[in-house]
Each structure stands twice: as C-alpha cells, then as structure tokens.
Design a protein around this motif. Structure first.
Motif, short mmCIF file in Angstrom:
data_model
loop_
_atom_site.label_atom_id
_atom_site.label_comp_id
_atom_site.label_asym_id
_atom_site.label_seq_id
_atom_site.Cartn_x
_atom_site.Cartn_y
_atom_site.Cartn_z
N TYR A 43 72.00 86.95 44.63
CA TYR A 43 71.40 85.62 44.54
C TYR A 43 70.32 85.50 45.61
CZ TYR A 43 75.30 83.87 41.68
OH TYR A 43 76.23 83.65 40.68
N GLU A 44 69.17 84.98 45.21
CA GLU A 44 68.17 84.59 46.19
C GLU A 44 68.40 83.11 46.48
OE1 GLU A 44 63.28 84.42 46.71
OE2 GLU A 44 64.19 85.24 44.88
N ILE A 45 68.65 82.77 47.75
CA ILE A 45 69.05 81.40 48.08
C ILE A 45 68.15 80.85 49.18
CG2 ILE A 45 71.44 81.85 47.41
CD1 ILE A 45 70.80 81.40 51.07
N THR A 46 68.23 79.56 49.39
CA THR A 46 67.51 78.94 50.50
C THR A 46 68.52 78.27 51.43
OG1 THR A 46 67.17 76.92 49.22
CG2 THR A 46 65.39 78.54 49.18
N LYS A 47 68.21 78.35 52.71
CA LYS A 47 69.01 77.67 53.73
C LYS A 47 68.06 77.25 54.85
CE LYS A 47 73.00 77.99 56.77
NZ LYS A 47 74.28 78.64 57.09
N ASP A 48 68.11 75.99 55.18
CA ASP A 48 67.20 75.43 56.19
C ASP A 48 65.74 75.78 55.87
OD1 ASP A 48 69.42 74.44 57.57
OD2 ASP A 48 69.64 76.30 58.71
N ASP A 49 65.41 75.66 54.60
CA ASP A 49 64.05 75.87 54.11
C ASP A 49 63.56 77.31 54.25
OD1 ASP A 49 63.75 73.15 53.40
OD2 ASP A 49 63.22 72.64 55.47
N LYS A 50 64.47 78.24 54.45
CA LYS A 50 64.09 79.65 54.51
C LYS A 50 64.83 80.41 53.41
CE LYS A 50 62.92 79.82 59.42
NZ LYS A 50 63.17 80.50 60.73
N THR A 51 64.24 81.51 52.97
CA THR A 51 64.80 82.27 51.86
C THR A 51 65.62 83.46 52.35
OG1 THR A 51 62.92 81.67 50.46
CG2 THR A 51 64.21 83.58 49.77
N TYR A 52 66.79 83.64 51.75
CA TYR A 52 67.66 84.77 52.07
C TYR A 52 68.27 85.30 50.77
CZ TYR A 52 67.45 82.56 56.69
OH TYR A 52 67.01 81.99 57.85
N TRP A 53 69.00 86.37 50.88
CA TRP A 53 69.72 86.94 49.73
C TRP A 53 71.20 87.08 50.11
CZ3 TRP A 53 64.65 87.35 50.15
CH2 TRP A 53 63.88 87.43 48.98
N VAL A 54 72.05 86.92 49.11
CA VAL A 54 73.49 87.07 49.33
C VAL A 54 74.07 87.83 48.15
CG1 VAL A 54 74.02 84.83 48.26
CG2 VAL A 54 75.65 85.86 49.84
N PRO A 55 74.94 88.83 48.41
CA PRO A 55 75.58 89.56 47.30
C PRO A 55 76.44 88.63 46.46
CG PRO A 55 75.80 90.77 49.37
CD PRO A 55 75.29 89.41 49.72
N GLY A 56 76.32 88.76 45.15
CA GLY A 56 77.05 87.88 44.26
C GLY A 56 78.56 87.98 44.38
N LYS A 57 79.07 89.13 44.84
CA LYS A 57 80.52 89.31 44.94
C LYS A 57 81.16 88.34 45.94
CE LYS A 57 81.93 93.16 46.94
NZ LYS A 57 82.01 94.59 47.28
N TYR A 58 80.34 87.76 46.84
CA TYR A 58 80.89 86.84 47.84
C TYR A 58 80.67 85.38 47.46
CZ TYR A 58 81.08 91.15 50.47
OH TYR A 58 81.34 92.45 50.86
N VAL A 59 80.13 85.13 46.28
CA VAL A 59 79.82 83.77 45.85
C VAL A 59 80.87 83.28 44.87
CG1 VAL A 59 78.13 82.30 44.68
CG2 VAL A 59 77.36 84.12 46.22
N GLU A 60 81.37 82.06 45.10
CA GLU A 60 82.33 81.42 44.22
C GLU A 60 81.66 80.22 43.55
OE1 GLU A 60 85.43 82.27 43.55
OE2 GLU A 60 85.72 83.88 44.99
N PRO A 61 82.17 79.79 42.40
CA PRO A 61 81.52 78.69 41.67
C PRO A 61 81.76 77.30 42.26
CG PRO A 61 83.47 79.42 40.50
CD PRO A 61 83.29 80.38 41.63
N SER A 62 82.74 77.17 43.15
CA SER A 62 83.03 75.85 43.71
C SER A 62 83.57 75.99 45.12
CB SER A 62 84.07 75.12 42.84
OG SER A 62 85.33 75.78 42.94
N LYS A 63 83.54 74.88 45.84
CA LYS A 63 84.08 74.86 47.20
C LYS A 63 85.58 75.14 47.18
CE LYS A 63 84.32 72.06 51.40
NZ LYS A 63 83.87 70.80 52.06
N GLU A 64 86.25 74.60 46.17
CA GLU A 64 87.71 74.78 46.08
C GLU A 64 88.07 76.26 45.93
OE1 GLU A 64 86.64 70.83 45.71
OE2 GLU A 64 85.96 72.46 44.40
N SER A 65 87.37 76.96 45.06
CA SER A 65 87.68 78.38 44.86
C SER A 65 87.27 79.21 46.08
CB SER A 65 87.00 78.91 43.59
OG SER A 65 85.60 78.76 43.65
N ALA A 66 86.22 78.77 46.78
CA ALA A 66 85.80 79.49 47.98
C ALA A 66 86.84 79.37 49.09
CB ALA A 66 84.46 78.96 48.46
N LEU A 67 87.52 78.23 49.12
CA LEU A 67 88.50 77.98 50.18
C LEU A 67 89.93 78.27 49.74
CD1 LEU A 67 87.07 74.64 51.64
CD2 LEU A 67 86.88 76.94 52.60
#
Length: 436
Positions: A41-65
């Motif tokens: 995923y190409e994402i933004t945080k604090d108006d800057k662009t980064y990348w994060v591997p999809g394997k670490y991304v969950e669809p919701s806060k509940e599933s992430a926690l």
C-alpha cells in the motif's frame, strides 16, 4: 516501520497497532485479483508518502487490535524491576501472535531433518575434501558457516558494508572472491548438503563504533564498552537494514540465513534503571517487540530470494519463561522465523538446573527436559517455527554427544546443530561416531 519507497529502505516513521492509515494508491501489479491480497500500500501520514507491506494491514481497528496471545505463557519476573504490568505489555500487547504460515519453497527444499555442523568459512574451504565426505560416516547433512562474526567482520566482499559504514574496509575481510565463494557453496549443495549462513547480528563493534547514535551509549552519547564489546542498539532501524542487507547479499549462495546474537546485551539492568545506559528507544518499544520486528523485517527481505530465516535463542529465557531482559522470548521469535534454534549447551547450565544435579554429566536428561520445555511453549502457537536445537560438541566424547541427540529424540524431534567453535577437523573427528 514504514518504508521510504516500495521495497526500499525503512523510514524513521512507524505506524502503531490499530492506527488508521490513509491509502493513497495501490499498484495493479500489487493486487492479487484471485485472493484480494494487496502486496504493498502507498499511504500518507502527516502529509508525507510512505509504503507499507499489505501483510501488516488489517481492514479495521478491531481486527488490528485483536488478541492472538491469550494462550501464551509468561512469568512477570521483571515487573519487580520495571513496574507492574511491564511483562504483559512487553511480551503480549506489543507483540504479534497472529497465525503466520511458513513458506516451503519448491526451488529450495529444506530436508525433512537437518543435522548440521558449524564450521568457519576458512575451515569450509580448507577442509573441503574431508567435509564433503562427512555425510558418509555420520548423520550430518548440513553446515552452518560463519559469514559475519561477533567482531563485525564480514568474510566476503560486501556492498552492504559500503552502504552502511563510513569505513567499510574495517569490516570487510574476504577469504575468497565472491565468485569463488558462490562456487564453493554450490559444490557443497551439489554434494547434497543444506547450507546455512550464520550472521552475528547485534554484537558488532565495527557498526557501533561507526554509528554511535544507533548504538548502546551512556547518557552523554559515549559508547559503552560492555564486556569488551560495543553493541548496536537492536532498536536501530539502520542496524536492522544493515544486517538484512548482508543477509540478502549472501542469500543466493545458501539455503538458509541464521541470525545469531539477535538480542540485547545481558546484564544492563542497573544502567537502565539509573538511566546511565541508553539504547535510544525512539519508539518506546519493548525489547521483545524490537527483536520480533527485526526478524519480521529480515524475513520479508529474504522471501523474494526464497531463502529460509532462522534465529538462535539463549536457553535460559526458555527455562524462565520470560525474556531475561535481553528481548529473547521464544513464542515471539518462533511466530516469525522459519526455524528457531535454542542453545542448551551442557556446560552453560548451573548445578541443579531443571532439577538435574550435574547437567554436564546427564546429557540425555538435560536435552530431553529442555526440549520438553521448548515444545510446551511452541505448542501455544498456531504456526510455530521448526525446532532445530544446537547441541554441545566440545569437551564431550562420542557417547555423550549421542546421548544429547537421543534426549532430543525422546521428545519427538530429530533435527540438531553441533557447535564446536570453528569446527576444526580434529574436533569433528573426535565426536563423529556419536553423530547419528
């Protein structure tokens, strides 16, 4: 840790568990239309662009926690020093126990049972004719070869050293050319041996000296000489990238990368409590979380090379069911890597350990009891790493070595690795009759 670019270097920015990330873009080549899995995923945080591997991304806060660590056993010994609740936060809350299925590569088949002997690269080359015959008179079918030692020396011509060190020649001491090294490993693999490259990770005075801001220092930023060595901080992303880059360089030559000294230096408690020692914990991570994070990152880097990832673990954290303040907690490590390798050397146990009066004189009982403890902790994971323990090969006769192996087998395991220092031929020959 967020990436500066896809498959690039790590940034100094992290995303925390349960934090929402704004997706900016997904490349169509990173989307598997059959499974819906996104690789990057190409994402933004604090108006800057980064990348994060999809394997670490969950669809919701509940599933992430979600709590995947409810079955993990641990002892809260270190709460007495760091405060109530420390152990749960360090070993459970900050750690990822979600099921992590291990890959089996068709173009790099791991033997059903790996029985390895550790040798220096110098001995691998010098004693090649004898070592190539070792499988004919023993059970040995693999070698663990030291590529980076605990002085930070690299035994090949490393580009990674040139990328991460100010004076790379301090670290580079090639025994042969890279082309010759590739040829030697290929010859061993052709003879049927499974080849493992050992990389000493966070015990590296050369990296520490040249990167003091990424290392263990006093409150004024001066390097601390801890028992004769300067240590990089395992919290340091630069140290992560350096060791993972070394692993990627050597991966095409071997079947597996083994990370040794994946830990914090032991005996630093007092300096931590009185704030005279500083590991530069920029993200307020537990030691256990930092080591798991490094191994997950290194494994991600090696997956594209179809090389297996393994890690060595001290024996005592397994017996004590905590991290012994060095960050090594067996379930956390075993949930990430392909192979986990404890080091229950007989002469490292004190009298009475595991209720054994003299462990050095009871090799079978010692290895059997230790292996049972390891098995109990690994069984709490859905997809635990393969268990392949080290055994002591020095100061023992063939019968005692055979007894160690039988102690492992008593608990249903059959893999092992033998440590006899540099693996000189006289040391191998002294115990070869005991290597089943």
């Amino acid at each position: 840790s967020l990436y500066e670019s896809k498959n690039g270097k790590l940034s100094n920015v992290v995303a925390k568990k349960g934090e929402a990330l704004q997706v900016r873009h997904v490349d169509e080549n990173d989307l598997d239309l059959k499974t819906g899995i996104v690789k990057w995923y190409e994402i933004t945080k604090d108006d800057k662009t980064y990348w994060v591997p999809g394997k670490y991304v969950e669809p919701s806060k509940e599933s992430a926690l979600a709590n995947y660590g409810s079955s993990i056993q641990y002892l809260p010994y270190w709460d007495a020093y760091y405060g109530e609740g420390y152990s749960k936060d360090a070993y459970i809350d900050q750690v990822d126990y979600k099921s992590n299925k291990k890959e089996a590569y068709e173009d790099n088949v791991m033997p059903e049972h790996v029985k390895a002997y550790h040798v220096s690269l110098e001995n691998l080359i010098k004693n090649k004719n004898e070592l190539l015959q070792l499988s004919k008179k023993s059970g040995i079918n693999a070698f663990v070869v030291e590529i980076k030692d605990d002085n930070g020396i690299l035994y090949y011509d490393s580009k990674a050293a040139k990328d991460y060190l100010k004076d790379p020649q301090d670290a580079i001491n090639p025994i042969v050319s890279n082309e010759e090294l590739k040829k030697i490993f290929k010859e061993y693999k052709k003879a049927g041996y499974y080849m493992i490259a050992r990389i000493v990770t966070f015990k590296d005075p050369i990296f520490a000296t040249q990167n003091p801001k990424e290392s263990y220092t006093d409150e004024n930023g001066n390097l601390i000489n801890h028992e004769g060595f300067y240590w990089p901080s395992p919290y340091s992303r630069k140290a992560w990238m350096y060791n993972a880059s070394i692993a990627k360089e050597i991966a095409p030559y071997v079947n597996e990368i083994q990370f040794d000294y994946v830990r914090f230096p032991d005996g630093t408690l007092q300096r931590t409590l009185d704030h005279t020692g500083n590991f530069h914990n920029q993200y307020n991570e537990s030691k256990v979380a930092a080591l798991q994070g490094f191994l997950a990152y290194a494994k991600d880097q090696l997956e594209e090379t179809h090389t297996y990832t393994s890690a060595d673990v001290f024996a005592w954290p397994i017996i004590s069911k905590d991290d012994q303040d060095i960050g090594q907690f067996l379930p956390a490590i075993a949930n990430v890597v392909d192979v986990v390798s404890p080091m229950p050397y007989l002469d490292h146990f004190s009298l009475g350990a595991m209720d054994i009066p003299v462990p050095m004189e009871a090799p079978r009982e010692t290895l059997s009891k230790f292996t049972a403890l390891s098995h109990s902790q690994l069984s709490s994971l859905n997809d635990a790493a393969k268990y392949r323990t080290w055994i002591q090969g020095y100061q023992l006769d063939p019968y005692s070595v055979q007894q160690e192996i039988e102690g492992i087998q008593d608990q249903g395991y059959d893999d092992y690795m033998v440590w006899s220092g540099a693996g000189n031929m006289e040391d191998i020959n002294a115990i070869v009759d005991g290597l089943k």
